[in-house]
Motif scaffolding. Structure first.
Motif, PDB file in Angstrom:
ATOM      1  N   ARG A  92       0.812  -1.224   0.000  1.00  0.00           N
ATOM      2  CA  ARG A  92       0.000   0.000   0.000  1.00  0.00           C
ATOM      3  C   ARG A  92       0.839   1.264   0.000  1.00  0.00           C
ATOM      4  NH1 ARG A  92      -3.623  -2.800   4.409  1.00  0.00           N
ATOM      5  NH2 ARG A  92      -5.121  -3.849   3.071  1.00  0.00           N
TER       6      ARG A  92
ATOM      7  N   GLU B 168      -7.646   7.139   0.579  1.00  0.00           N
ATOM      8  CA  GLU B 168      -7.255   5.908   1.258  1.00  0.00           C
ATOM      9  C   GLU B 168      -5.736   5.729   1.268  1.00  0.00           C
ATOM     10  OE1 GLU B 168      -8.147   2.024  -0.567  1.00  0.00           O
ATOM     11  OE2 GLU B 168      -9.247   1.594   1.278  1.00  0.00           O
ATOM     12  N   SER B 169      -5.075   6.039   0.165  1.00  0.00           N
ATOM     13  CA  SER B 169      -3.621   5.884   0.118  1.00  0.00           C
ATOM     14  C   SER B 169      -2.937   6.904   1.038  1.00  0.00           C
ATOM     15  CB  SER B 169      -3.099   6.027  -1.319  1.00  0.00           C
ATOM     16  OG  SER B 169      -3.255   7.343  -1.776  1.00  0.00           O
TER      17      SER B 169
END
Length: 178
Positions: free
Chosen positions: A40, A60-61
């Motif tokens: 991620r 989200e990242s």
């Protein structure tokens, strides 16, 4: 918005950081803490610093970026300095003692509570204070929470097991009607 992921993590002397695919391994002596990033974030070790990069530009990242930076920083801090949580026992007859790899607590129940000390943690007792020490922040906090959960502090007299920096909001007792 916080950009904690931007800050590089300084590697103190004696601590080694290795990146193997998606796993970041932090080592000191014979102790090692692996942190799985699941691909991620991008992780690089550059001139005694660990630098993390975002993979995407979505929200989200960005969240993963800060989270994994904090997890890797906790592993580095844990191996270089260690983490400590202190608990205080209040109550008449409430006692704690370490016997080998078992923490024995007497907290007003009809039986003593025996808590097996997890591997990698060190628990010591002096008078009515329990110190939980270790390199893994999550493990130290979890063990302290379990010990506190055996007899949470009650609001009337403050009896029970509480963190040393915790403030118990006291309630007034019942009053008789006139």
């Amino acid at each position: 918005m916080s950009r904690i992921g931007k800050k590089p993590i300084a590697i103190p002397s004696g601590v080694e950081v290795a990146v193997d695919g998606t796993v970041v391994t932090v080592k000191k002596g014979n102790k090692a803490i692996p942190v799985e990033t699941h691909g991620r974030v991008g992780v690089k070790v550059e001139d005694n610093n660990v630098v993390l990069d975002r993979i995407g530009e979505d929200k989200e990242s960005s969240a993963f970026w800060g989270t994994y930076r904090a997890l890797i920083n906790n592993a580095v801090t844990g191996l270089s300095e260690g983490f400590t949580k202190s608990l205080e026992i209040n109550g008449v007859g409430y006692r704690a003692a370490v016997k080998g790899k078992i923490l024995e607590l007497q907290l007003g129940y009809s039986h003593p509570i025996n808590y097996d000390i997890p591997e990698g943690l060190e628990i010591s007792v002096e008078k009515n204070i329990i110190h939980v020490k270790g390199a893994d922040k999550q493990q130290v906090g979890q063990a302290a929470a379990i010990i506190r959960g055996f007899r949470k502090p009650e609001p009337y007299k403050g009896k029970g097991v509480k963190y040393t920096d915790e403030h118990i909001v006291r309630k007034a007792g019942k009053t008789a009607k006139k």
